[in-house]
Design a protein around this motif. Structure first.
Motif, short mmCIF file in Angstrom:
data_model
loop_
_atom_site.label_atom_id
_atom_site.label_comp_id
_atom_site.label_asym_id
_atom_site.label_seq_id
_atom_site.Cartn_x
_atom_site.Cartn_y
_atom_site.Cartn_z
N LYS A 256 -2.40 -0.14 -9.41
CA LYS A 256 -1.45 -1.06 -8.78
C LYS A 256 -0.98 -0.51 -7.43
O LYS A 256 -0.84 -1.27 -6.46
N GLN A 257 -0.74 0.78 -7.34
CA GLN A 257 -0.30 1.38 -6.09
C GLN A 257 -1.41 1.31 -5.03
O GLN A 257 -1.17 0.90 -3.88
N ILE A 258 -2.61 1.69 -5.41
CA ILE A 258 -3.73 1.68 -4.46
C ILE A 258 -4.06 0.25 -4.05
O ILE A 258 -4.24 -0.06 -2.87
N GLY A 259 -4.15 -0.64 -5.05
CA GLY A 259 -4.51 -2.03 -4.77
C GLY A 259 -3.49 -2.74 -3.90
O GLY A 259 -3.85 -3.53 -3.03
N THR A 260 -2.21 -2.48 -4.13
CA THR A 260 -1.17 -3.13 -3.33
C THR A 260 -1.27 -2.70 -1.87
O THR A 260 -1.15 -3.53 -0.96
N THR A 261 -1.49 -1.41 -1.63
CA THR A 261 -1.64 -0.94 -0.25
C THR A 261 -2.86 -1.57 0.40
O THR A 261 -2.82 -2.01 1.57
#
Length: 300
Positions: free
Chosen positions: A219-224
């Motif tokens: 979620k963190q990587i994808g959101t960025t």
């Protein structure tokens, strides 16, 4: 392609056209790319969600190792927003049409991996279209940055507790002030509680690594990634406002697939009813007209 005075489009010398004639030509070309059911986006949205959902039993049952589930889950989050984006603009079906239920289904399910409620996404995205690059009214103005690395660092910082920029969507819903916006805000709170509850429950029962590698870190990587390609890159440097000034074409180092078609995002802002998968063709057909309009098409 020569964009200087005398450039032609469909056999017409654009330098001889009046502004109304240029607009008529622009709309006629754009309309050729609208309509029809975007089955590719529908399959993309529902299929991507199904794959992400399947990772949970597969990893918990030991069928799929976490090292393999992690990159799949990360790709799932990266891919989850754009099908919902099609639904936000009612490209699959408009309200009152027979397949409107499918439009809403794709819209709601697609963004669950990134825990972005469909109602919040749709209302704030409309505000972005109306106020793109406005320093106070654009809910995505927080991605405005000096360059790519600065943007990535800002994206991470804005997700930290207490970040003012991280509250922009809530502030936008409050400014809209309708009952629909109020409901969307409440749903967002429920989503966050469910998300944190699942992470806590997984950690409590000894599955913290599964929670971290199937949901939290992807979620963190994808959101960025989504903020980089869907918000920062198409609008950089984000200093101009206006229909033909607030976005641009650009060349991604990852190509069109790597940027998920956002190299041609300028088409979406001008004609949101054109499905994502047709924006490259629409861009090349419209490029001479857009150049004549003063759009930033130097990137492609």
């Amino acid at each position: 392609m020569d964009m200087s005075a005398g450039a032609t489009c469909e056999g017409r010398d654009l330098s001889t056209l009046t502004s109304p004639e240029l607009m008529k030509l622009e709309k006629a070309i754009a309309e050729r790319f609208m309509g029809g059911l975007p089955w590719g986006s529908i399959a993309w949205g529902l299929g991507n969600f199904a794959v992400w959902l399947s990772l949970w039993p597969l990893t918990l049952m030991g069928i799929l190792p976490l090292w393999a589930a992690f990159p799949i889950a990360t790709a799932n989050v990266m891919l989850c927003y754009l099908p919902s984006h099609e639904a936000q603009h009612r490209i699959i079906a408009r309200e009152g049409e027979p397949l409107f239920w499918l439009n809403e289904l794709v819209g709601h399910l697609s963004t669950i991996p990134m825990m972005l409620p469909y109602g919040v996404a749709r209302l704030t995205h409309y505000e972005h279209h109306k106020h793109a690059n406005h320093p106070e009214l654009d809910p995505d103005i927080g991605t405005k940055s000096r360059g790519p690395w600065h943007m990535i660092l800002k994206s991470i910082a804005q997700r930290q507790p207490g970040s003012a920029a991280g509250k922009s969507y809530g502030a936008t819903l409050a400014r809209i002030g309708t009952r629909e916006a109020q409901v969307a805000g409440l749903v967002a709170v429920v989503y966050q509680l469910v998300y944190l509850g699942v992470l806590f429950a997984m950690a409590w029962t000894g599955h913290a690594l599964v929670a971290a590698l199937v949901w939290w870190l992807p979620k963190q990587i994808g959101t960025t990634y989504i903020q980089f390609y869907l918000s920062w890159a198409p609008h950089h440097p984000g200093t101009q406002i206006g229909r033909y000034r607030d976005t641009r074409s650009f060349r991604s180092v990852g190509g069109n697939l790597g940027s998920m078609g956002m190299q041609f995002h300028i088409i979406h802002h001008l004609y949101p009813r054109i499905p994502l998968m047709r924006t490259p063709a629409a861009y090349w057909a419209l490029r001479p007209v857009l150049a004549a309009r003063g759009c930033d098409v130097a990137g492609l």
